[in-house]
Design an enzyme around this catalytic site. Structure first.
Site, short mmCIF file in Angstrom:
data_model
loop_
_atom_site.label_atom_id
_atom_site.label_comp_id
_atom_site.label_asym_id
_atom_site.label_seq_id
_atom_site.Cartn_x
_atom_site.Cartn_y
_atom_site.Cartn_z
N PHE A 107 0.85 -1.19 0.00
CA PHE A 107 0.00 0.00 0.00
C PHE A 107 0.88 1.24 0.00
O PHE A 107 1.83 1.33 0.79
CB PHE A 107 -0.90 0.01 1.24
CG PHE A 107 -1.84 -1.15 1.31
CD1 PHE A 107 -3.10 -1.08 0.74
CD2 PHE A 107 -1.45 -2.34 1.93
CE1 PHE A 107 -3.97 -2.17 0.80
CE2 PHE A 107 -2.31 -3.42 2.00
CZ PHE A 107 -3.57 -3.34 1.42
N ASP A 108 0.56 2.16 -0.90
CA ASP A 108 1.28 3.43 -0.95
C ASP A 108 0.68 4.35 0.10
O ASP A 108 -0.45 4.84 -0.06
CB ASP A 108 1.14 4.04 -2.35
CG ASP A 108 2.01 5.27 -2.53
OD1 ASP A 108 2.29 5.94 -1.52
OD2 ASP A 108 2.39 5.58 -3.67
N GLY A 109 1.40 4.60 1.18
CA GLY A 109 0.88 5.41 2.28
C GLY A 109 0.73 6.87 1.94
O GLY A 109 0.15 7.63 2.72
#
Length: 241
Positions: A107-109
């Site tokens: 997941f790209d935070g």
């Protein structure tokens, strides 16, 4: 598929598995060819939806779809607007090696998906979907968008391994990657994912440095980001272009 094989070992009588459905607008006459290809590549796909030229999107809910993947961005948008979590698939120019013992989900935070306030979202995020949601009800967290159902399903499978003391050898591994240094932002993302029942195994904060090398090291099967520009940028970093 490794996840299903391990689940069957631990829960022989369970029918709760990682299920894949092949959805296509191809005609049913090509079903035999599809089946032969699936058997040839030893894929674990047992359910089909062939709509004979019609869009398969209307069948997604009937198949209890948690995540729809397609190379057609228009179909992805159509699925999202129908309330189904969806993502666009794209091919790399070069072959990449992926783990065959773990399903890696990253997941790209830094994505707008994790924004606390819809006003913080950048123009262009999630294309038409976020624009639609902003006009109708707004978005404050990931828990309010269709992706929640996929996270809950993935977290449920994750916990089945934990219940058998298989945390260290779980075939599902999750990652949070961010190039920002805000510790509070990272904590918010973790709490958001946890609220959906999903545990994060690794948190990688680049603190201003490019995150491409981190993603390259992970080699995720699925990377969630909400802008194609970011995906293409990461792809160039990963592939050394």
């Amino acid at each position: 598929m490794t996840v299903n094989a391990r689940l069957r070992e631990l829960y022989p009588d369970s029918e709760e598995l990682f299920d894949i459905v092949l959805m296509t607008n191809s005609h049913a006459q090509v079903a035999v060819r599809f089946i032969n290809s699936i058997n040839h590549y030893n894929l674990t796909i047992e359910r089909f939806c062939m709509t004979g030229g019609q869009s398969p999107i209307s069948y997604l809910k009937a198949y209890n779809t948690n995540l729809y993947l397609s190379k057609d961005p228009e179909k992805v948008t159509e699925a999202i607007e129908a309330g189904i979590a969806a993502a666009t698939m794209f091919s790399q120019d070069r072959e990449r090696e992926f783990s065959d013992t773990q399903l890696k989900v990253a997941f790209d935070g830094d994505a707008a998906l994790f924004s606390e306030d819809s006003a913080q979202m950048k123009q262009g995020h999630l294309d038409r979907f976020l624009e639609y949601k902003r006009k109708n009800e707004g978005i404050q967290s990931l828990a309010q968008i269709p992706l929640k159902s996929f996270l809950e399903a993935l977290g449920k499978l994750q916990k089945k391994f934990y219940a058998k003391n298989e945390r260290a050898h779980c075939p599902i591994r999750t990652y949070l990657v961010s190039e920002h240094s805000g510790a509070s932002s990272g904590a918010r993302v973790i709490k958001t994912l946890r609220s959906c029942g999903l545990e994060i195994d690794e948190v990688l904060i680049a603190a201003g440095a490019p995150k491409g090398p981190l993603v390259k090291k992970i080699r995720p099967h699925i990377l969630f980001n909400d802008e194609m520009f970011n995906i293409k940028s990461l792809s160039r970093e990963i592939m050394g272009k």
